[in-house]
Design a protein around this motif. Structure first.
Motif, PDB file in Angstrom:
ATOM      1  N   ALA A   1      39.097  51.407  33.264  1.00  0.00           N
ATOM      2  CA  ALA A   1      38.862  50.318  34.206  1.00  0.00           C
ATOM      3  C   ALA A   1      40.019  50.302  35.193  1.00  0.00           C
ATOM      4  O   ALA A   1      41.172  50.446  34.802  1.00  0.00           O
ATOM      5  CB  ALA A   1      38.762  48.990  33.473  1.00  0.00           C
TER       6      ALA A   1
ATOM      7  N   GLU B   1      37.853  43.107  36.971  1.00  0.00           N
ATOM      8  CA  GLU B   1      36.396  42.983  36.887  1.00  0.00           C
ATOM      9  C   GLU B   1      35.794  44.128  36.073  1.00  0.00           C
ATOM     10  O   GLU B   1      34.864  43.916  35.298  1.00  0.00           O
ATOM     11  CB  GLU B   1      35.776  42.929  38.290  1.00  0.00           C
ATOM     12  N   GLU B   2      36.309  45.335  36.243  1.00  0.00           N
ATOM     13  CA  GLU B   2      35.829  46.473  35.454  1.00  0.00           C
ATOM     14  C   GLU B   2      36.199  46.296  33.984  1.00  0.00           C
ATOM     15  O   GLU B   2      35.434  46.686  33.095  1.00  0.00           O
ATOM     16  CB  GLU B   2      36.393  47.783  35.991  1.00  0.00           C
TER      17      GLU B   2
ATOM     18  N   VAL C   1      36.414  43.424  32.430  1.00  0.00           N
ATOM     19  CA  VAL C   1      35.459  42.426  31.934  1.00  0.00           C
ATOM     20  C   VAL C   1      34.111  43.085  31.647  1.00  0.00           C
ATOM     21  O   VAL C   1      33.501  42.858  30.597  1.00  0.00           O
ATOM     22  CB  VAL C   1      35.291  41.263  32.946  1.00  0.00           C
ATOM     23  N   ALA C   2      33.648  43.929  32.556  1.00  0.00           N
ATOM     24  CA  ALA C   2      32.361  44.616  32.358  1.00  0.00           C
ATOM     25  C   ALA C   2      32.401  45.485  31.106  1.00  0.00           C
ATOM     26  O   ALA C   2      31.436  45.501  30.323  1.00  0.00           O
ATOM     27  CB  ALA C   2      32.020  45.461  33.586  1.00  0.00           C
ATOM     28  N   ALA C   3      33.506  46.187  30.891  1.00  0.00           N
ATOM     29  CA  ALA C   3      33.636  47.021  29.693  1.00  0.00           C
ATOM     30  C   ALA C   3      33.655  46.163  28.443  1.00  0.00           C
ATOM     31  O   ALA C   3      33.010  46.490  27.441  1.00  0.00           O
ATOM     32  CB  ALA C   3      34.904  47.868  29.774  1.00  0.00           C
TER      33      ALA C   3
ATOM     34  N   LYS D   1      32.299  43.244  27.996  1.00  0.00           N
ATOM     35  CA  LYS D   1      30.940  42.753  27.759  1.00  0.00           C
ATOM     36  C   LYS D   1      30.047  43.852  27.207  1.00  0.00           C
ATOM     37  O   LYS D   1      29.212  43.606  26.333  1.00  0.00           O
ATOM     38  CB  LYS D   1      30.356  42.184  29.049  1.00  0.00           C
ATOM     39  N   GLU D   2      30.219  45.063  27.705  1.00  0.00           N
ATOM     40  CA  GLU D   2      29.419  46.214  27.236  1.00  0.00           C
ATOM     41  C   GLU D   2      29.670  46.482  25.753  1.00  0.00           C
ATOM     42  O   GLU D   2      28.738  46.693  24.989  1.00  0.00           O
ATOM     43  CB  GLU D   2      29.772  47.448  28.053  1.00  0.00           C
TER      44      GLU D   2
ATOM     45  N   ALA E   1      35.614  38.434  26.867  1.00  0.00           N
ATOM     46  CA  ALA E   1      35.673  39.049  28.200  1.00  0.00           C
ATOM     47  C   ALA E   1      36.682  38.314  29.078  1.00  0.00           C
ATOM     48  O   ALA E   1      37.374  38.929  29.881  1.00  0.00           O
ATOM     49  CB  ALA E   1      34.287  39.052  28.841  1.00  0.00           C
TER      50      ALA E   1
ATOM     51  N   HIS F   1      39.955  39.854  31.089  1.00  0.00           N
ATOM     52  CA  HIS F   1      40.282  39.593  32.492  1.00  0.00           C
ATOM     53  C   HIS F   1      41.728  39.119  32.621  1.00  0.00           C
ATOM     54  O   HIS F   1      42.478  39.622  33.461  1.00  0.00           O
ATOM     55  CB  HIS F   1      39.322  38.554  33.063  1.00  0.00           C
TER      56      HIS F   1
END
Length: 79
Positions: free
Chosen positions: A26, A30-31, A33-35, A37-38, A66, A70
């Motif tokens: 990441a 934001e990336e 957080v996306a990871a 969540k994934e 998440a 962040h």
């Protein structure tokens, strides 16, 4: 001596049939957080640097959510 970041070494190992823990790079909070969540659940946020002792200088953090991911990413300058 080769200088590799952890994610690069994992990619080489995986390409040669070794099992490695799930992970993703990441470049921003934001990336991260996306990871998080994934993957779901607790994740580890690691700074990629050619140094030893990352944990001792705050370069390794455990994020239970998440939002934690962040916060940790932003604290380390990932914008």
């Amino acid at each position: 001596m080769a200088r590799l970041h952890e994610y690069q070494g994992k990619a080489i190992l995986a390409a040669n049939g070794f099992q490695t823990p799930r992970g993703r790079t990441a470049s921003s909070a934001e990336e991260a957080v996306a990871a998080a969540k994934e993957f779901g659940g607790e994740v580890v946020i690691k700074s990629q640097a050619w140094t030893t002792g990352r944990a001792g200088i705050g370069g390794v953090a455990f994020a239970k959510t998440a939002d934690d991911a962040h916060s940790h990413a932003e604290a380390h300058g990932w914008r």
